[in-house]
Write an enzyme that holds these catalytic residues in place. Structure first.
Site, short mmCIF file in Angstrom:
data_model
loop_
_atom_site.label_atom_id
_atom_site.label_comp_id
_atom_site.label_asym_id
_atom_site.label_seq_id
_atom_site.Cartn_x
_atom_site.Cartn_y
_atom_site.Cartn_z
N LYS A 82 -91.00 -74.07 -95.32
CA LYS A 82 -89.76 -73.20 -95.37
C LYS A 82 -88.54 -73.95 -95.09
CE LYS A 82 -88.80 -68.69 -93.15
NZ LYS A 82 -89.28 -67.53 -92.02
N SER A 156 -90.12 -62.98 -93.70
CA SER A 156 -88.72 -63.93 -94.35
C SER A 156 -89.69 -65.07 -94.94
CB SER A 156 -87.67 -64.37 -93.32
OG SER A 156 -88.36 -65.17 -92.34
N SER A 180 -92.45 -62.47 -89.78
CA SER A 180 -92.17 -63.24 -91.00
C SER A 180 -93.13 -63.94 -91.70
CB SER A 180 -90.79 -64.10 -90.54
OG SER A 180 -89.60 -63.18 -90.82
#
Lengths: 472, 83
Positions: A82, A156, A180
């Site tokens: 990420k 997310s 997330s």
């Protein structure tokens, strides 16, 4: 050899193939890079694909394996991270125009640990802006759900979920503050774990909330998840909050079976009026499978958990507002509208409300620990419904995240472990009639990720859903 | 003792809400104090959002929170048996 295409092989399977020299790390890496480059425009998974760096790492892994010496747990395995995780000399955008040109001065501990285990890093993955969720306009492309391109991925860690589900990497790292990892994993039909707070270092990761943030693996199987956590867990002197507790052998736990394991079923999670029928049905069916495997079940109560969403927003978001304070006043227009509104709202939470939420947070944790003193793990849906449409899944006025009742109520599923710092894992447990994945969540005792892996693995093997892949 | 605390807490809560009724004008003034200049659309959304969160927090029964202290940062080691 099975007929599973290379890009859908498990991390464990790929690592074994390469260790036995039945597959070349360079060829495997090239195959993932080709697929990622071919599909990324449609799926919006990657912000950066680092072909040159990945192939150089793959060559090193190939050399290490060929030399016949000891190699790391993840030798030659192509992973992605990420884009809030720092890699020295590479941009960390955090999915935002605010940090679009920021180049990390040093590596995160996570990157050092993945590289030390022999992993090949393919690139950096898309996300909701600053890992906050609800982003309306992603500056680096819109992540799309590979099971239905008109659907949202959840946030997310959206790019991480898409890349894993679509076979654009063997596994990925995400971060979980209020869900997330678990939300996108559930919406995209993969496995994801939020480890216990402090189990995994946060050094070199752009924070959302200092007292909530966790980093964890997102994978296609539970065994892969266990392997990857093994590689990154453990104390880090550069993160003062990281635990000094020893890391157990997670893979060993998978072999134990689950006969006699006690499952708690939280009433507030099954009786919620906003829980969609297909989701409820799939989770109840999964619980029946677990009973057939030898577990016992009992109903438990988490009476304060329905307020988990409000507690989260009044605490974690306030942390985020504090982190973003200066940029909000000097570069407000560079934020996505939804992120900006959420941070500005949190900037105005009264101190008395913040402390009330922190007190309620203690209460939620205490209720969870009580429930887990009578049971081994809690089983519940990961989300109240499957993936919303792209339009609904943003913070636009009138969208999913703006619907107060739906948003606050449905946040209870992922907020309870988040506000409590407890570990939780999601594993696919079915599909809706329209073909969207549904997630089953297990919550465990602090630092007992091994039991979560054990239960999730037993269910996964019995259900066999890991053989299903999106129709791309 | 806990019951007495609960009664007092409940009475205090009746008199002092977490924030008096929010309006867009109040939110804009408050935002200005922390250096945020809100346009109409953001002020509207923030008012509604903040109102929703504060209303939810107020709905947590005071009796349940009696004697509970905030725990802003969790211990990094496993809880003791009496936690």
């Amino acid at each position: 050899m099975s007929e599973t295409p290379l890009h859908y092989r498990s991390l464990a399977g790929l690592a074994a193939l390469m260790r036995r020299r039945e597959a070349s790390p360079v060829e495997v890496t090239r195959a993932f890079l080709d697929r990622a480059e071919a599909l990324n425009e449609r799926l919006g998974a990657y912000i950066l694909i680092d072909r040159k760096g990945a192939l150089a790492s793959a060559r090193r892994a190939e050399g290490a394996i060929a030399s016949g010496g000891a190699v790391g747990l993840l030798a030659g395995v192509p992973l992605a991270i990420k884009d809030i995780i720092h890699v020295r000399g590479v941009r960390t955008t955090s999915g935002s125009r605010v940090m679009a040109e920021y180049v990390a001065p040093e590596n995160s501990t996570l990157v050092e640990r993945l590289r030390a285990s022999g992993a090949v890093l393919l690139g950096k993955l898309n996300l909701s802006e600053f890992a906050i969720g609800g982003t309306i306009e992603h500056p680096f492309g819109t992540p799309r759900n590979p099971w239905d391109l008109t659907r949202a991925t959840g946030g997310s860690s959206s790019g991480s979920a898409v890349a894993v589900a679509a076979g654009l990497c063997a596994a990925a790292l995400g971060s979980d503050t209020g869900g997330s990892i678990r939300g996108p994993a559930s919406f995209c039909g993969i496995v994801g774990i939020r480890p216990t707070y402090s189990r995994v270092t946060r050094h070199g990761v752009v924070p959302m909330s200092w007292s909530y943030d966790t980093i964890g693996p997102m994978t296609r199987t539970v065994e892969d998840c266990a392997l990857m956590l093994q590689a990154i867990a453990g104390h880090d002197p550069r993160d003062r909050t990281s635990s000094k507790l020893p890391v157990p052998d997670y893979r060993e736990a998978l072999r134990k079976g689950i006969r006699g394991v006690r499952l708690g079923l939280p009433r507030e999670m099954f009786d919620f009026e906003g829980l969609e029928a297909e989701t409820k049905c799939a989770v109840e069916r999964a619980v029946r499978v677990l009973k057939e495997l030898g577990t016992s079940t009992r109903s438990v109560s988490l009476p304060t958990s329905p307020w988990g969403g409000a507690i989260f927003l009044a605490t974690a978001d306030v942390d985020a507002a504090a982190y973003h304070r200066e940029w909000l006043t000097t570069r407000g227009d560079d934020y996505d509208w939804s992120t900006r509104v959420r941070l500005e709202s949190a900037s105005l939470v009264p101190a008395t409300a913040y402390i009330r939420a922190q007190r309620a947070r203690s209460l939620v944790r205490s209720e969870l620990l009580t429930a887990l003193s009578e049971t081994d793990v809690l089983a519940l849906p990961t989300t109240s419904s499957p993936a919303p449409t792209l339009e609904e899944g943003t913070g636009k006025p009138g969208g999913y995240y703006q619907d107060r009742k739906r948003d606050l109520g449905s946040r209870r599923y992922m907020s309870a472990p988040s506000v409590s710092g407890l570990p939780a894992i999601t594993v696919p447990c079915g599909f809706t009639k329209s073909g969207l994945p549904i997630g089953l969540q297990f919550i465990g005792r602090p630092f007992d990720e091994a039991t979560l892996f054990r239960v999730a693995h037993a269910y996964e093997q019995a259900a066999g859903l890991y053989h299903k892949h999106p129709p791309l | 003792m806990i019951r007495l605390y609960s009664i007092i807490a409940a009475r205090i809560s009746e008199k002092t809400n977490l924030m008096s009724k929010l309006t867009k004008a109040k939110v804009k003034r408050l935002a200005a104090l922390v250096g945020l200049d809100l346009d109409k659309a953001r002020a509207e959304t923030i008012t509604s959002r903040l109102d929703a969160v504060l209303e939810e927090l107020e709905a947590i029964p005071d009796e349940r929170l009696a004697g509970v202290e905030p725990l802003p940062v969790f211990l990094v080691e496993p809880p003791s048996s009496d936690e």
